[in-house]
Design an enzyme around this catalytic site. Structure first.
Site, PDB file in Angstrom:
ATOM      1  N   GLY A 125       0.812  -1.215   0.000  1.00  0.00           N
ATOM      2  CA  GLY A 125       0.000   0.000   0.000  1.00  0.00           C
ATOM      3  C   GLY A 125       0.844   1.263   0.000  1.00  0.00           C
ATOM      4  N   SER A 128       3.743   1.381  -5.081  1.00  0.00           N
ATOM      5  CA  SER A 128       4.793   0.977  -6.019  1.00  0.00           C
ATOM      6  C   SER A 128       4.267   1.054  -7.453  1.00  0.00           C
ATOM      7  CB  SER A 128       5.283  -0.437  -5.699  1.00  0.00           C
ATOM      8  OG  SER A 128       4.199  -1.341  -5.680  1.00  0.00           O
ATOM      9  N   GLU A 161      -3.690   3.647 -14.998  1.00  0.00           N
ATOM     10  CA  GLU A 161      -4.088   2.789 -13.876  1.00  0.00           C
ATOM     11  C   GLU A 161      -5.578   2.422 -13.960  1.00  0.00           C
ATOM     12  OE1 GLU A 161      -2.009   2.572 -10.645  1.00  0.00           O
ATOM     13  OE2 GLU A 161      -3.475   1.187  -9.798  1.00  0.00           O
ATOM     14  N   ASP A 173      -2.182   8.845  -5.501  1.00  0.00           N
ATOM     15  CA  ASP A 173      -0.857   8.226  -5.500  1.00  0.00           C
ATOM     16  C   ASP A 173       0.042   8.826  -6.582  1.00  0.00           C
ATOM     17  OD1 ASP A 173      -2.222   6.706  -3.668  1.00  0.00           O
ATOM     18  OD2 ASP A 173      -2.426   4.971  -4.997  1.00  0.00           O
TER      19      ASP A 173
HETATM   20  C1  GLA Z   1      -5.318   3.682  -2.959  1.00  0.00           C
HETATM   21  C2  GLA Z   1      -5.744   4.444  -4.209  1.00  0.00           C
HETATM   22  C3  GLA Z   1      -5.843   5.948  -3.933  1.00  0.00           C
HETATM   23  C4  GLA Z   1      -6.661   6.231  -2.693  1.00  0.00           C
HETATM   24  C5  GLA Z   1      -6.227   5.346  -1.532  1.00  0.00           C
HETATM   25  C6  GLA Z   1      -7.127   5.479  -0.337  1.00  0.00           C
HETATM   26  O1  GLA Z   1      -4.016   4.036  -2.626  1.00  0.00           O
HETATM   27  O2  GLA Z   1      -4.823   4.239  -5.239  1.00  0.00           O
HETATM   28  O3  GLA Z   1      -6.362   6.609  -5.068  1.00  0.00           O
HETATM   29  O4  GLA Z   1      -8.030   6.095  -2.955  1.00  0.00           O
HETATM   30  O5  GLA Z   1      -6.193   3.977  -1.893  1.00  0.00           O
HETATM   31  O6  GLA Z   1      -7.014   6.748   0.221  1.00  0.00           O
END
Ligand code: GLA
Length: 388
Positions: A125, A128, A161, A173
Site C-alpha cells: 500500500g 509501487s 491505472e 498516488d
Molecule cells: C489507494 C488508491 C488511492 C486512494 C487510496 C485510499 O491508494 O490508489 O487513489 O483512494 O487507496 O485513500
C-alpha cells in the site's frame, strides 16, 4: 548493496546492449491522512518517500515497447498500437498503460527499451504501481520532448491505472509521486487538483514517522475498494451533490437523516460519515501545520482517522488494528492505517528516541497474536519524480 538506480543501468546494458539515454526516478508515497477522500473530490495529505522506482530508457526506431523488470523473469515486447484496455495484463501493464494513455491524449510516443527496478515493498500500500507509472511517464515525456506538466502527467498515469490496469483508484498516488517535495507534505485538493507543499520537519520537532508494514495478506482488496467507491457515489447521488466533498461537517447530521433507514441506508450513512469527517480531519491537520503548532498535537486526529476507517468505512483488518493499538500503547502520539486498506501499512507519529521501542511493541503484539512478523522503517519526505 546496489540501488535500483545502479541496477537499472547495469541491467540495461545486459538486456539491450549499450547505454540508456537516461535514468528517471519516481517515489512511492505514504499518506499522512485523508483516506478514500480522493475519489470523493476531497482532500489528502501524502508525502513522497525515499523509496521508489528507477527506469533506464532509450527510444527505439520501431514503435515497440520492450520492458524488463529486474524483479521479474524475461522481457515483455509489445507493439504500441496493440496496447489497449483488457489486452495487456500483469506488471508490464503499468508501463504499457502509460504509452496507451499518452497516445490517447494525442501524443506521439516513440518505442522504448526500458529497464525498471524499485525498492518499495510491493503490495504494502505504498504505491509501487504509481511510482512505476510515473517513472516511465517522466522518461517518455522527456525522450519524446512532449513538454507535459506534472498535472498532465498525473492525468495520464491515472488513466493508465484506471483504464489499462483496471483499478478504479482516485489519483492521489500519482499526484504524490509527481508533486512530492523533500521535507514537505503535499496537500492536495482532489477537485481542483491544486497542490500545496506544507513543511513537515519531524526531525526539528524530535519526532519520527514510523511505517509498519503489517504483511497482512490483501484479500479482496480490488473488489472491496470498488464497492466503497460505488457506495460513495450512490450516497452522493441520493444526497443530490456532485461528490461527498460537498457535504460539510455542519451539514452531516441532516445528510445522514436524508439517507433514510434500512440496511442499505445504514451502510451508506457509515461511509458518508467517514468521508465527511475525514475531509475535516485533513483540513484540521493542515491548519495546525500552517499555524506552526507542535506536531504532537496532530496525533489524536491521526488516531481518530483510524477509528473512522475501522468503524465506519470498515477497511481495516485485525493485523492493522493490532499494530495501531500496540504503537499507541507504546507511547505513539497518533497512529493510523495508511493507503487503500485491508492490510498494508500503519503509520505512527512517535518521539525520535522511541522508534525502537514502538517497533518492538508491534513485534511482541504480533507474536502474541500469531501474526506473520511485521517490518518497519522510518519514512522521510523526499522529492517527486525526476531525471537522475
Ligand atoms: C489507494 C488508491 C488511492 C486512494 C487510496 C485510499 O491508494 O490508489 O487513489 O483512494 O487507496 O485513500
Amino acid at each position: 548493496m546496489t540501488s535500483p538506480a545502479e541496477r537499472v543501468a547495469t541491467e540495461f546494458a545486459e538486456t539491450f546492449g549499450g547505454k540508456p539515454e537516461g535514468r528517471w526516478w519516481a517515489p512511492g508515497r505514504v499518506n499522512l491522512i485523508g483516506e478514500h477522500t480522493d475519489y470523493n473530490d476531497g482532500f489528502v495529505l501524502p508525502l513522497a518517500l525515499e523509496q521508489g522506482v528507477a527506469a533506464a530508457a532509450r527510444p527505439t526506431g520501431d514503435p515497440v515497447l520492450r520492458v524488463r523488470s529486474v524483479q521479474q523473469e524475461g522481457t515483455v515486447d509489445v507493439a504500441l498500437s496493440d496496447i489497449a484496455p483488457g489486452v495487456v495484463s500483469g506488471w508490464s501493464a503499468y508501463v504499457s498503460g502509460v504509452a496507451w494513455a499518452l497516445r490517447e491524449a494525442g501524443h506521439e510516443v516513440p518505442g522504448l527499451d526500458v529497464v525498471v527496478d524499485g525498492d518499495i515493498p510491493s503490495g504494502a500500500g505504498l504505491s509501487s504501481s504509481a511510482a512505476l507509472e510515473c517513472a516511465v511517464a517522466v522518461a517518455w515525456n522527456e525522450l519524446a520532448g512532449l513538454g507535459l506538466s506534472r498535472h498532465d502527467l498525473a492525468a495520464v498515469t491515472q488513466r493508465a491505472e484506471n483504464d489499462v490496469v483496471g483499478a478504479p483508484t482516485g489519483g492521489m498516488d500519482q499526484m504524490a509521486s509527481l508533486f512530492g517535495r523533500a521535507g514537505h507534505l503535499v496537500f492536495l485538493d482532489m477537485r481542483t487538483l491544486e497542490a500545496e507543499e506544507v513543511p513537515f520537519d519531524l526531525a526539528a520537532a524530535g519526532l519520527a514517522l514510523v511505517v509498519v508494514d503489517t504483511q497482512a495478506p490483501h484479500a479482496h482488496v480490488d473488489g472491496e475498494y470498488a464497492e466503497r467507491r460505488r457506495s460513495c457515489e450512490r450516497a452522493a447521488e441520493i444526497l443530490g451533490v456532485p461528490a461527498l466533498r460537498d457535504v460539510t461537517v455542519d451539514a452531516l447530521d441532516a445528510a445522514l437523516t436524508r439517507l433514510g433507514d434500512g440496511a442499505e441506508a445504514g451502510l451508506l450513512r457509515k461511509r458518508v460519515r467517514h468521508i465527511v469527517t475525514e475531509n475535516a480531519r485533513v483540513l484540521a491537520v493542515v491548519a495546525a501545520l500552517r499555524a506552526g503548532d507542535d506536531l504532537r498535537t496532530i496525533g489524536p486526529t491521526l488516531t481518530a482517522s483510524h477509528a473512522s476507517m475501522r468503524d465506519d468505512f470498515e477497511i481495516t483488518v485485525p493485523e492493522v488494528d493490532t499494530a495501531v493499538q500496540a504503537v499507541l500503547d507504546a507511547g505513539a502520539h497518533g497512529a493510523r492505517m495508511t493507503g487503500g486498506g485491508f492490510g498494508g501499512c500503519v503509520l505512527a507519529l512517535v518521539e525520535a528516541d522511541a522508534v525502537e521501542a514502538v517497533v518492538r511493541a508491534v513485534e511482541a503484539a504480533y507474536a502474541a497474536a500469531g501474526f506473520r512478523a511485521p517490518s518497519a522503517f522510518v519514512a522521510v519526505a523526499a522529492d517527486g519524480a525526476r531525471r537522475l
